[in-house]
Design a protein around this motif. Sequence first.
Motif, PDB file in Angstrom:
ATOM      1  N   LYS A   1      -5.895  -1.526   2.403  1.00  0.00           N
ATOM      2  CA  LYS A   1      -6.186  -1.142   3.793  1.00  0.00           C
ATOM      3  C   LYS A   1      -7.375  -1.945   4.328  1.00  0.00           C
ATOM      4  O   LYS A   1      -7.395  -2.357   5.488  1.00  0.00           O
ATOM      5  CB  LYS A   1      -6.470   0.359   3.892  1.00  0.00           C
ATOM      6  CG  LYS A   1      -5.292   1.236   3.544  1.00  0.00           C
ATOM      7  CD  LYS A   1      -4.224   1.163   4.597  1.00  0.00           C
ATOM      8  CE  LYS A   1      -3.089   2.114   4.268  1.00  0.00           C
ATOM      9  NZ  LYS A   1      -2.013   2.026   5.229  1.00  0.00           N
ATOM     10  N   SER A   2      -8.361  -2.178   3.465  1.00  0.00           N
ATOM     11  CA  SER A   2      -9.511  -2.984   3.861  1.00  0.00           C
ATOM     12  C   SER A   2      -9.097  -4.426   4.143  1.00  0.00           C
ATOM     13  O   SER A   2      -9.581  -5.051   5.098  1.00  0.00           O
ATOM     14  CB  SER A   2     -10.564  -2.928   2.752  1.00  0.00           C
ATOM     15  OG  SER A   2     -11.650  -3.748   3.071  1.00  0.00           O
TER      16      SER A   2
ATOM     17  N   LYS B   1      -5.046   4.936  -5.763  1.00  0.00           N
ATOM     18  CA  LYS B   1      -5.913   5.148  -4.592  1.00  0.00           C
ATOM     19  C   LYS B   1      -6.852   3.976  -4.376  1.00  0.00           C
ATOM     20  O   LYS B   1      -7.116   3.586  -3.236  1.00  0.00           O
ATOM     21  CB  LYS B   1      -6.715   6.443  -4.761  1.00  0.00           C
ATOM     22  CG  LYS B   1      -5.889   7.690  -4.611  1.00  0.00           C
ATOM     23  CD  LYS B   1      -6.740   8.932  -4.750  1.00  0.00           C
ATOM     24  CE  LYS B   1      -5.843  10.172  -4.661  1.00  0.00           C
ATOM     25  NZ  LYS B   1      -6.605  11.401  -4.831  1.00  0.00           N
ATOM     26  N   ASP B   2      -7.356   3.392  -5.477  1.00  0.00           N
ATOM     27  CA  ASP B   2      -8.247   2.238  -5.359  1.00  0.00           C
ATOM     28  C   ASP B   2      -7.525   1.042  -4.749  1.00  0.00           C
ATOM     29  O   ASP B   2      -8.067   0.362  -3.878  1.00  0.00           O
ATOM     30  CB  ASP B   2      -8.828   1.858  -6.722  1.00  0.00           C
ATOM     31  CG  ASP B   2      -9.827   2.881  -7.238  1.00  0.00           C
ATOM     32  OD1 ASP B   2     -10.390   3.649  -6.423  1.00  0.00           O
ATOM     33  OD2 ASP B   2     -10.044   2.912  -8.463  1.00  0.00           O
TER      34      ASP B   2
ATOM     35  N   ALA C   1       0.829  -1.205   0.000  1.00  0.00           N
ATOM     36  CA  ALA C   1       0.000   0.000   0.000  1.00  0.00           C
ATOM     37  C   ALA C   1       0.864   1.256   0.000  1.00  0.00           C
ATOM     38  O   ALA C   1       0.568   2.226  -0.708  1.00  0.00           O
ATOM     39  CB  ALA C   1      -0.946  -0.003   1.203  1.00  0.00           C
TER      40      ALA C   1
ATOM     41  N   SER D   1      -6.876   1.675  -1.042  1.00  0.00           N
ATOM     42  CA  SER D   1      -8.115   1.510  -0.276  1.00  0.00           C
ATOM     43  C   SER D   1      -8.440   0.029  -0.072  1.00  0.00           C
ATOM     44  O   SER D   1      -8.786  -0.396   1.036  1.00  0.00           O
ATOM     45  CB  SER D   1      -9.259   2.220  -1.008  1.00  0.00           C
ATOM     46  OG  SER D   1     -10.462   2.012  -0.335  1.00  0.00           O
TER      47      SER D   1
END
Length: 182
Positions: free
Chosen positions: A58-59, A51-52, A45, A55
């Motif tokens: 991180k999820s 950005k996708d 990351a 994200s």
Amino acid sequence: MVCYTCAGDNGTTSILGRCNIEKDDERIEALGCFDELNSVIGVAAAFSDSKDAVSLLKSIQDDVHTICAELAAELDAMPRITEKHIERIERIVDDAEKFLEPQMSFIFPGGGREAALLHFARTVARRAERQLVRLSKTTEVSHFLLKYTNRLSSLFHVMARVENKKANVREEKPSYKYFNKN
């Protein structure tokens, strides 16, 4: 607060609901593999320009914390991996595969920076999965947890392929140059 407690100096540790577990216990080994996976995901990351992708990573880190909570407690009231987690990963993989050419052979891990780190995450996820299977031979492990962990490496694989495609990096196949077909 001090970062070291000295409690593990004798080679044991604790989980919620159980004390004095050997640090090389299968459960602690599995926790260590998922901790390492979470770190590798964090590195992927940190080096991603998407950005996708960040994200999503991180999820996934949040899901890996759920896995660790599930493994690190012998209590019922803990977060758990569920069918919803698995369905989400499968949808993401299915959507990513629509963007990619069908893969008809093995490919070398690597390519661009992001893809290489995602392939690294894939291999660490596979090790965590193997350790979880080892643990399941002596300890009850949720079927959802085993299934989700199996899906993680597929997710990282397609993410790596997507990153290479977006960066116009050609996937390389092994040549098997010394393979004698005779």
